[in-house]
Design an enzyme around this catalytic site. Structure first.
Site, PDB file in Angstrom:
ATOM      1  N   SER A  86       1.094  -1.064   0.189  1.00  0.00           N
ATOM      2  CA  SER A  86      -0.122  -0.010   0.093  1.00  0.00           C
ATOM      3  C   SER A  86       0.949   0.816  -0.205  1.00  0.00           C
ATOM      4  O   SER A  86       0.412   2.436  -0.592  1.00  0.00           O
ATOM      5  CB  SER A  86      -0.670  -0.614   1.204  1.00  0.00           C
ATOM      6  OG  SER A  86      -2.045  -1.097   1.159  1.00  0.00           O
ATOM      7  N   TYR A 185     -10.619   1.682   5.243  1.00  0.00           N
ATOM      8  CA  TYR A 185      -9.611   1.376   4.356  1.00  0.00           C
ATOM      9  C   TYR A 185      -9.845   0.509   3.243  1.00  0.00           C
ATOM     10  O   TYR A 185     -11.007  -0.901   3.093  1.00  0.00           O
ATOM     11  CB  TYR A 185      -8.270   0.830   5.324  1.00  0.00           C
ATOM     12  CG  TYR A 185      -7.222   0.349   4.632  1.00  0.00           C
ATOM     13  CD1 TYR A 185      -6.358   0.936   4.633  1.00  0.00           C
ATOM     14  CD2 TYR A 185      -6.797  -0.687   3.871  1.00  0.00           C
ATOM     15  CE1 TYR A 185      -4.797   1.820   3.989  1.00  0.00           C
ATOM     16  CE2 TYR A 185      -5.625  -0.069   3.092  1.00  0.00           C
ATOM     17  CZ  TYR A 185      -5.516   0.785   3.174  1.00  0.00           C
ATOM     18  OH  TYR A 185      -3.411   1.088   2.518  1.00  0.00           O
ATOM     19  N   SER A 186      -9.969   1.245   2.132  1.00  0.00           N
ATOM     20  CA  SER A 186     -10.454   0.211   0.823  1.00  0.00           C
ATOM     21  C   SER A 186      -9.763   0.408  -0.561  1.00  0.00           C
ATOM     22  O   SER A 186      -9.435   1.340  -1.021  1.00  0.00           O
ATOM     23  CB  SER A 186     -11.903   1.274   0.583  1.00  0.00           C
ATOM     24  OG  SER A 186     -12.516   0.474  -0.490  1.00  0.00           O
ATOM     25  N   ASN A 187      -9.093  -0.546  -0.461  1.00  0.00           N
ATOM     26  CA  ASN A 187      -8.736  -0.716  -1.717  1.00  0.00           C
ATOM     27  C   ASN A 187      -9.117  -0.769  -2.959  1.00  0.00           C
ATOM     28  O   ASN A 187      -8.383  -0.111  -3.963  1.00  0.00           O
ATOM     29  CB  ASN A 187      -8.453  -2.601  -1.583  1.00  0.00           C
ATOM     30  CG  ASN A 187      -6.138  -2.083  -0.269  1.00  0.00           C
ATOM     31  OD1 ASN A 187      -5.249  -2.236  -0.839  1.00  0.00           O
ATOM     32  ND2 ASN A 187      -7.176  -3.567   0.277  1.00  0.00           N
ATOM     33  N   GLY A 325       3.347  -0.945   3.702  1.00  0.00           N
ATOM     34  CA  GLY A 325       2.441  -1.958   2.737  1.00  0.00           C
ATOM     35  C   GLY A 325       2.748  -3.541   3.448  1.00  0.00           C
ATOM     36  O   GLY A 325       3.420  -3.502   3.620  1.00  0.00           O
TER      37      GLY A 325
END
Length: 374
Positions: A86, A185-187, A325
């Site tokens: 990330s 949290y949104s990928n 990440g």
């Protein structure tokens, strides 16, 4: 993600230590010796390899310890690439803000304006909310249809990027877009940002990153791979404990949310360029670093979210900004002090499953504390 289990013996090796100052020669500081000791402790505790960049004022320290490939006993080198997960989001967010600077996008534009029909409730979700994880969009890693092939061991299964965004966003929202004080949290949100970059630039995300950041900054060890195995020298990734190799992963499940392969030195160079205003006008950098939401947690370790950046106050009182990440086989932490005087990028070729052993977690924590707090 599941793969066949292999039992491997991990042994620390000498590795590389460089200390570079403003002059032609620079003696290693006492802190550098402690950084090396903490990196060695992490390897001794079961982490295959550590690659570290630390800057404290004019002094830069690079430390690599352990192994890039355990099965072959290959030592880690300064040029070995890592999946930085990330940390990719900082690069994507920077390109989005460049489009804002070019007046091709506004932070209060809705997704529907640029990608009609892609996202459920796209008329209510703004780009500022995507950047700050306040859109309420569910995360695609929670969607069994999307994640299922990988969970069953097919790590190279390919999804179209738009399909991941469309399928995931059809799930029930976590909360209403922009709900006060809410964070999820949104990928998925960063896939929407990647697709928006491609729509507005007319180029693939890979090319947009290359032309706008990677090329101009000379990040020669940074790529957004199109293949399951990175090109060039790279560190093999392993889950811990158990040491399942997780190197080959479909780029389609990482992409704009976590697909970059890079080195700590390259990430650090990007950091400095962003902080100095080389990539964006300073007012937009300040906007990225302006807190939008304060995350739950103890006051001694306060975390807030800006636009593509996390703002963290460490227990020692130092304020930092950056991103971490985490993905199967790899863990990266990249942070700079708010005054710009200190920074750390540490990458290890181990991550997820059931977490690090306590001794390894303590050693990695010491690296961050030594770099930013000492």
């Amino acid at each position: 993600m599941k793969t066949s289990l292999r039992t491997l013996t991990l042994l620390p090796i000498a590795g590389l230590v460089l200390c570079v100052g403003a002059g032609p020669t620079h003696a290693a500081s006492p802190v550098t010796a402690k950084l090396v000791k903490a990196a060695d402790a992490a390897v001794a505790a079961g982490i295959p390899g550590v690659s570290l960049y630390v800057r404290r004022g004019a002094e830069e320290t690079v430390v690599v310890r352990g192994r890039a490939d355990v099965a072959r006993g290959t030592p880690m080198t300064i040029n070995d690439g890592f999946r930085v997960g990330s940390v990719t989001k900082m690069f994507v967010a920077t390109v989005v803000m460049q489009l804002v600077a070019e007046h091709r996008l506004a932070l209060d534009d809705t997704v529907e304006q640029h990608l009609p029909g892609l996202v459920r409730n796209g008329r209510s979700i703004t780009y500022a909310e995507l950047l700050s994880h306040t859109s309420g969009l569910p995360d695609y890693f929670s969607n069994k249809r999307i994640y299922g092939p990988y969970d069953r061991g097919n790590l190279t299964f390919h999804w179209a990027h738009a399909a991941i965004a469309h399928i995931s966003s059809a799930d029930k929202p976590v909360f209403a877009p922009g709900a006060r004080g809410r964070f999820a949290y949104s990928n998925t949100g960063y896939y929407v940002l990647g697709l928006t970059i491609e729509k507005l630039t007319g180029r693939s995300l890979e090319i947009a990153l290359q032309q706008r950041i990677i090329g101009p900054l000379g990040l020669t060890h940074t790529t957004l791979p199109r293949t399951a195995v990175p090109a060039g020298p790279y560190a093999h990734g392993y889950t811990t404990p158990g040491n399942q190799e997780m190197t080959a992963i479909s780029p389609s499940i990482l992409w704009a949310a976590g697909g970059l392969v890079s080195t700590p030195a390259d990430i650090a160079r990007f950091f400095r360029a962003l902080d100095s205003g080389r990539l964006l006008p300073k007012p937009l950098v300040r906007s990225m670093r302006t807190p939008r939401v304060t995350l739950p947690g103890p006051p001694s370790h306060r975390q807030q979210i800006g636009l593509g950046l996390f703002l963290t106050t460490l227990p020692c009182g130092v304020a930092t900004w950056g991103h971490g990440g985490d993905l199967p086989g790899y863990t990266t932490q990249a942070y700079m002090s708010a005054d710009g005087r200190r920074q750390i990028v540490v990458a290890v070729n181990a991550g997820e499953e059931s977490g690090f052993r306590p001794a390894a977690a303590i050693a990695l924590g010491k690296l961050v504390d030594l770099a930013l707090c000492s």
